[in-house]
Design an enzyme around this catalytic site. Structure first.
Site, PDB file in Angstrom:
ATOM      1  N   CYS A 109     -42.104  12.842 -15.564  1.00  0.00           N
ATOM      2  CA  CYS A 109     -40.976  13.698 -15.945  1.00  0.00           C
ATOM      3  C   CYS A 109     -40.338  13.204 -17.243  1.00  0.00           C
ATOM      4  CB  CYS A 109     -39.933  13.709 -14.829  1.00  0.00           C
ATOM      5  SG  CYS A 109     -40.440  14.647 -13.364  1.00  0.00           S
ATOM      6  N   CYS A 142     -41.841  18.431 -15.956  1.00  0.00           N
ATOM      7  CA  CYS A 142     -40.658  18.324 -15.114  1.00  0.00           C
ATOM      8  C   CYS A 142     -39.568  17.548 -15.849  1.00  0.00           C
ATOM      9  CB  CYS A 142     -40.996  17.640 -13.775  1.00  0.00           C
ATOM     10  SG  CYS A 142     -41.753  16.014 -13.938  1.00  0.00           S
TER      11      CYS A 142
END
Length: 305
Positions: free
Chosen positions: A121, A202
């Site tokens: 992420c 993400c």
């Protein structure tokens, strides 16, 4: 009766002889055809010379395997369980001996599954018309990854490949451009890889666009504009940061308030993303200044008058 039986035997022998002759003729024909086909496999198909883009990269197998092994051993040893031989075979099977204008997503599905890996992420960096700058930045800053920094993109970056129904099944002379046919091996591959890269993003994601392009920094026809932006997942991505970079000393065609950027922002807002846009993101601009250290845009501070 004996005469009639003899006549029957004669007819049977005749039929048998005719059958044998036909069978032999068929065998001879099969041998001749096999010989012609075998000979033809070593000839270049006329179709192999007609495309407008460069042909398959020489020593493609060695290039793919070398990059794959380097990636999983030197770059990301945590991916050491990847099978580079299977990855190469799945790539080859996707296009060899196939019409280069008739490639499908299904052809590449085994490759995508074999070579995919998680993307941490906050590290995904998308780009459009800023290829060189984006990749220079990820090489200098390990906190970000472009598609070309993943295993799939790393193996395929700046190489080409396509097949041909005729032997040897790979066209080293030329390959079709996207303008010649949409479903060519390169276009289908990069569309699938880009979609998968976007789906994996993400946290905070970054987008580096070119503010010196007269036609506009955001283009709906680009891979980012047509595929990646629509495959970002609002449930996984918290923010989208747009870095609008202008060439040092070059034209300043668009800023964050420009028409195409506002169109991109509208698309993202409709999909419930939070957006931040920054003109000439300073860490990236400093990288541009390596080649233009004396330019006024590259001064760290200015004297007040």
């Amino acid at each position: 009766m004996p005469l009639q039986q003899g006549s029957v035997r004669t007819r049977q022998r005749t039929v048998l002889l005719v059958g044998i002759v036909v069978l032999l003729a068929a065998l001879v024909l099969a041998v001749v055809l096999a010989s012609l086909l075998t000979h033809g496999r070593h000839e270049v198909s006329p179709q192999m010379l007609k495309w407008k883009d460069r042909g398959t990269t020489k020593n493609l197998q060695e290039v793919i395997l070398g990059r794959c092994y380097n990636y999983i051993t030197a770059e990301y040893p945590e991916l050491g369980d990847k099978d580079c031989l299977k990855i190469w075979e799945s790539l080859k099977d996707a296009f060899i001996y196939k019409n280069p204008c008739n490639i499908t997503a299904e052809d590449y599905q085994p490759l995508m599954e074999l070579a995919s890996h998680p993307i941490p992420c906050n590290k995904s960096l998308f780009w459009s018309k800023t290829s060189d700058l984006a990749h220079r930045y990820t090489k200098s800053n390990q906190n970000f990854l472009t598609l070309e920094d993943t295993l799939l993109g790393y193996m395929a970056d700046r190489i080409s490949w396509c097949g041909d129904p005729s032997a040897p099944g790979i066209n080293y002379e030329s390959c079709p451009k996207r303008s010649e046919c949409e479903s060519n091996p390169g276009s289908v591959f990069w569309k699938m890889a880009s979609k998968m890269f976007a789906e994996a993003a993400c946290g905070v994601v970054q987008v580096m666009l070119n503010g010196s392009i007269e036609a506009g920094a955001f283009r709906s026809s680009s891979i980012f504009g047509s595929i990646e932006v629509f495959n970002l997942n609002p449930d996984k991505v918290s923010e989208v940061h747009i870095w609008l970079m202008q060439d040092i000393g070059g034209p300043q065609s668009e800023s964050c308030s420009g028409r195409s950027i506002q169109r991109l922002i509208s698309i993202l807002e409709e999909r419930n993303f939070k957006i931040i846009c920054e003109d000439n993101y300073r860490p990236v601009q400093l990288l541009q200044c390596v080649h233009n250290p004396d330019h006024t845009d590259c001064r760290l501070c200015t004297n007040s008058t």
